[in-house]
Scaffold this active site. Structure first.
Site, PDB file in Angstrom:
ATOM      1  N   PHE A 111      17.830 118.791   8.466  1.00 43.60           N
ATOM      2  CA  PHE A 111      17.777 118.496   7.032  1.00 43.60           C
ATOM      3  C   PHE A 111      16.548 119.062   6.351  1.00 43.60           C
ATOM      4  O   PHE A 111      16.515 119.232   5.135  1.00 43.60           O
ATOM      5  CB  PHE A 111      17.888 116.979   6.791  1.00 43.60           C
ATOM      6  CG  PHE A 111      16.627 116.176   6.961  1.00 43.60           C
ATOM      7  CD1 PHE A 111      16.236 115.716   8.202  1.00 43.60           C
ATOM      8  CD2 PHE A 111      15.850 115.854   5.866  1.00 43.60           C
ATOM      9  CE1 PHE A 111      15.078 114.955   8.356  1.00 43.60           C
ATOM     10  CE2 PHE A 111      14.697 115.083   6.001  1.00 43.60           C
ATOM     11  CZ  PHE A 111      14.311 114.644   7.254  1.00 43.60           C
ATOM     12  N   LYS A 112      15.535 119.390   7.141  1.00 46.33           N
ATOM     13  CA  LYS A 112      14.299 119.919   6.553  1.00 46.33           C
ATOM     14  C   LYS A 112      14.530 121.219   5.806  1.00 46.33           C
ATOM     15  O   LYS A 112      13.781 121.551   4.886  1.00 46.33           O
ATOM     16  CB  LYS A 112      13.267 120.173   7.651  1.00 46.33           C
ATOM     17  CG  LYS A 112      13.040 119.034   8.583  1.00 46.33           C
ATOM     18  CD  LYS A 112      12.339 117.895   7.917  1.00 46.33           C
ATOM     19  CE  LYS A 112      12.164 116.745   8.889  1.00 46.33           C
ATOM     20  NZ  LYS A 112      11.174 115.780   8.491  1.00 46.33           N
ATOM     21  N   ASP A 113      15.559 121.972   6.206  1.00 49.56           N
ATOM     22  CA  ASP A 113      15.825 123.246   5.520  1.00 49.56           C
ATOM     23  C   ASP A 113      16.125 123.040   4.038  1.00 49.56           C
ATOM     24  O   ASP A 113      15.839 123.905   3.220  1.00 49.56           O
ATOM     25  CB  ASP A 113      17.040 123.948   6.155  1.00 49.56           C
ATOM     26  CG  ASP A 113      16.734 124.497   7.538  1.00 49.56           C
ATOM     27  OD1 ASP A 113      15.632 125.016   7.754  1.00 49.56           O
ATOM     28  OD2 ASP A 113      17.634 124.408   8.411  1.00 49.56           O
ATOM     29  N   LEU A 116      12.742 122.844   2.497  1.00 54.16           N
ATOM     30  CA  LEU A 116      11.790 123.905   2.806  1.00 54.16           C
ATOM     31  C   LEU A 116      12.265 125.291   2.386  1.00 54.16           C
ATOM     32  O   LEU A 116      11.442 126.152   2.054  1.00 54.16           O
ATOM     33  CB  LEU A 116      11.396 123.838   4.280  1.00 54.16           C
ATOM     34  CG  LEU A 116      10.412 122.668   4.502  1.00 54.16           C
ATOM     35  CD1 LEU A 116      10.331 122.258   5.958  1.00 54.16           C
ATOM     36  CD2 LEU A 116       9.016 123.022   3.979  1.00 54.16           C
TER      37      LEU A 116
END
Ligand SMILES: Cc1ncc(COP(=O)(O)O)c(C=O)c1O
Ligand SMILES: N[C@@H](CCOP(=O)(O)O)C(=O)O
Length: 469
Positions: A111-113, A116
Site C-alpha cells: 500500500f505504500k506505493d 510514495l
C-alpha cells in the site's frame, strides 16, 4: 492551508515546506490547522469518477494553492498510471458484508506505493522549482523502504538512505530494496529492530545542525504528504460502496498508525465512517491501549506480519494531539514520559472519545494462519499475513451486518510466500516484472545501532553524491 506541529513549538508551515520538512523542528508531527470539509453532496458527486479525479478533489485543499490545479492533476495521473489495475485500488467482495480493498497494485506490491508514487513526483516538482536538493532518511520494517526507493531512484535532486532491521524483513521485501543499484540509493541493514531504525531517523531530524547541513527530508508517514495521499482511498472505497448513503466501516492492519490515521482524517473531512477497527499482530501495544487507556511499550517480537512488528506507533501522536485538545505542551509531556518510562495514559473521557471512533484487536500467529487458510478455502482468495490480521480483526469487532466493512489489503501475498504456502499449500507467484528478483545482485551496508555511525555514513555518501553531481 497551514500546518501546525503536535508539540506546538515549531514554525507553522505551508504545504511545500511541510512536504520537505518531515519531522517538525520541535520533534512533533505536522497536522493541518483545520480539516477541509466535504458535504454529503460533495461526496455523492464523486460517484463514478476515476481514482485520479477523486484524488485531486480530496487532496487539492491540502495544497493551499502551492501547486496549480492542472499541474497537480498531471502529477496525480502520472503517479497512478504506474499501477497495474485500472481502478488503482480495487474492491473485492469476500461475503455479504465484507470487502477487501486491494492496495497492492503499485510497483512494489504494497500500500505504500499509493502515497510514495505521488510523493516522489511532488519532491521532483517542488525541488526543481526551488533549485534545491534533499537527503531523504527513512526507516522501514519492509514495505516503505522499497516503495520509497522505487519512487526516488535516479531522481536528480534526491539521495535516499533507508534503514531496515537486519534479518527482520521477508526476503522479497529485502531484495526489492537492495537490488536497486542506482547511485542515489543507499540501503542500511541495521543491527536492531524497526523501532531502533525509526528512533535513529527521528534523532537525525532532531539534531538540527545535521538536519540543516544535510537538507534532510522524510518518506515515512511522519511526512504529512504521506497521510494526505492515503486519505484518498478511504473516499474512493466508501463512495464505491454507496457512501454517504450507506454505512461503511474500515479495518486496518496497523503498525505505525499512519494508515488508520489517514482514515481518521477522511472521517474528520466529512466522510461518514461507522468504525475504524485497528488490527494488531502480537506486537499489540495499540490493542492494549484501546482496552485500557494506557500506552505501554513491550519488547518487539518477530511475527508472520513483519511490517507490523512495531511497538512505537509514530502517528499515534497525531491522534493524541486531538485527544488532548490540540495542546502541544500536553503532547510533549506525554511523549517525554513515554520516552523516559515507556508508558503514558489518557483519562477515561479521552479514552471514551477514542473508542467512539476506534476499536483495537490483537491477532496472534495461529489466528493469522487460520484466517489465511479459512479465506482461501472459503472464498478462493489469498490473503497476505498483514491483511489476514485485518480480516480476523474485522471478525472480532463484530460489526452489524448492515455495515459494509472494508478490510485494507496492505500487501500482495507474494511478498510473504512462505507463510501463505504454509497456510494454504499454495505458493503465490511474483508478477513477471519481478520474476528474477531472487537472482538480482544486492547492495547494502551493515551498520550498528549507533547514531554517530549512521550519521557519518549518511554524510560521507551524500557528500560523494554531491561532488559527483
Ligand atoms: C503490509 C503492511 N501492512 C500494514 C502496515 C501497517 O501500516 P501503518 O504503519 O500505517 O499502521 C505496514 C507498514 O506500515 C505494512 O507494510
Ligand atoms: N510498516 C512500515 C513501517 C514504516 O511505516 P511508515 O508508514 O511510517 O513509513 C514499513 O513497511 O516500512
Amino acid at each position: 492551508m497551514q500546518y501546525v506541529s503536535t508539540r506546538g513549538q515549531a514554525p507553522v508551515l505551508g504545504f511545500e515546506d511541510v512536504l520537505l520538512a518531515g519531522l517538525a523542528r520541535d520533534g512533533g508531527l505536522y497536522v493541518p490547522q483545520s480539516w477541509p470539509q466535504f458535504s454529503k453532496d460533495d461526496i455523492r458527486t464523486m460517484r463514478g469518477l476515476p481514482y485520479s479525479e477523486i484524488a485531486v478533489r480530496v487532496m487539492l485543499p491540502f495544497l493551499g494553492g502551492a501547486i496549480a490545479e492542472d499541474d497537480f492533476r498531471a502529477i496525480v495521473k502520472d503517479a497512478y498510471a504506474s499501477f497495474d489495475h485500472a481502478a488503482v485500488t480495487p474492491l473485492v467482495q469476500l461475503d455479504q458484508s465484507n470487502w477487501v480493498l486491494e492496495l497492492f497494485h503499485g510497483p512494489t506490491l504494497a500500500f505504500k506505493d499509493v502515497a510514495l508514487q505521488l510523493l516522489g513526483r511532488l519532491f521532483d516538482h517542488v525541488l526543481a522549482k526551488r533549485g534545491e536538493r534533499v537527503t531523504i532518511v527513512g526507516a522501514t520494517s519492509g514495505d516503505t523502504g522499497s516503495a520509497a526507493i522505487e519512487a526516488c531512484r535516479d531522481r536528480q535532486n534526491v539521495d535516499i538512505f533507508i534503514l531496515h532491521p537486519k534479518g527482520r524483513t521477508s526476503e522479497v521485501q529485502r531484495r526489492q530494496m537492495t537490488s536497486v543499484l542506482s547511485d542515489n540509493v543507499h540501503n542500511i541493514a541495521l543491527h536492531g529492530t524497526f523501532d531502533d531504525c525509526q528512533d535513529l531517523v527521528k534523532a537525525m531530524f532532531n539534531d538540527v545542525a545535521f538536519r540543516d547541513r544535510m537538507g534532510l527530508s522524510a518518506v515515512n508517514s511522519i511526512n504529512w504528504a504521506r497521510i494526505m495521499a492515503q486519505i484518498v482511498y478511504y473516499f474512493t472505497a466508501a463512495v464505491a460502496l454507496g457512501a454517504p448513503d450507506r454505512k461503511v466501516a474500515f479495518t486496518v492492519p496497523t503498525g505505525n498508525f499512519g494508515n488508520v490515521y489517514a482514515a481518521y482524517g477522511a472521517r474528520a473531512m466529512g466522510l461518514p465512517i461507522e468504525k475504524l477497527v485497528v488490527g494488531s499482530n502480537s506486537n499489540d501495544i495499540l490493542a492494549r491501549f484501546f482496552a485500557s487507556g494506557t500506552m505501554s511499550a513491550a519488547p518487539v517480537v518477530p511475527t508472520l506480519s513483519p511490517s507490523m512488528d512495531i511497538q512505537i506507533s509514530s502517528n499515534f501522536e497525531r491522534l493524541l494531539f486531538d485527544l488532548l485538545g490540540r495542546d502541544g505542551a500536553a503532547v510533549t509531556a506525554s511523549m517525554n514520559r513515554f520516552r523516559a518510562e515507556g508508558k503514558f495514559e489518557v483519562t477515561e473521557a479521552q479514552l471514551a472519545e477514542a473508542l467512539a471512533i476506534f476499536s483495537g484487536h490483537r491477532v496472534d500467529e495461529a489466528g493469522t494462519m487460520a484466517t489465511i487458510e479459512a479465506v482461501w478455502t472459503g472464498c478462493g482468495y489469498l490473503l497476505d499475513p498483514h491483511t489476514a490480521v485485518g480480516v480476523a480483526s474485522a471478525k472480532a469487532a463484530g460489526l452489524p451486518a448492515d455495515v459494509a466493512t472494508v478490510i485494507l489489503a496492505t500487501a500482495h501475498p507474494a511478498k510473504f510466500p512462505d507463510a501463505v504456502e504454509k497456510a494454504t499449500g499454495h505458493r503465490p507467484d511474483l508478477p513477471p516484472r519481478l520474476s528474477d528478483l531472487y537472482v538480482r545482485e544486492e547492495r547494502l551496508s551493515e551498520l550498528p545501532n549507533e547514531l554517530g555511525a549512521v550519521q557519518d555514513f549518511v554524510a560521507a555518501r551524500a557528500r560523494a553524491a554531491k561532488e559527483a553531481a
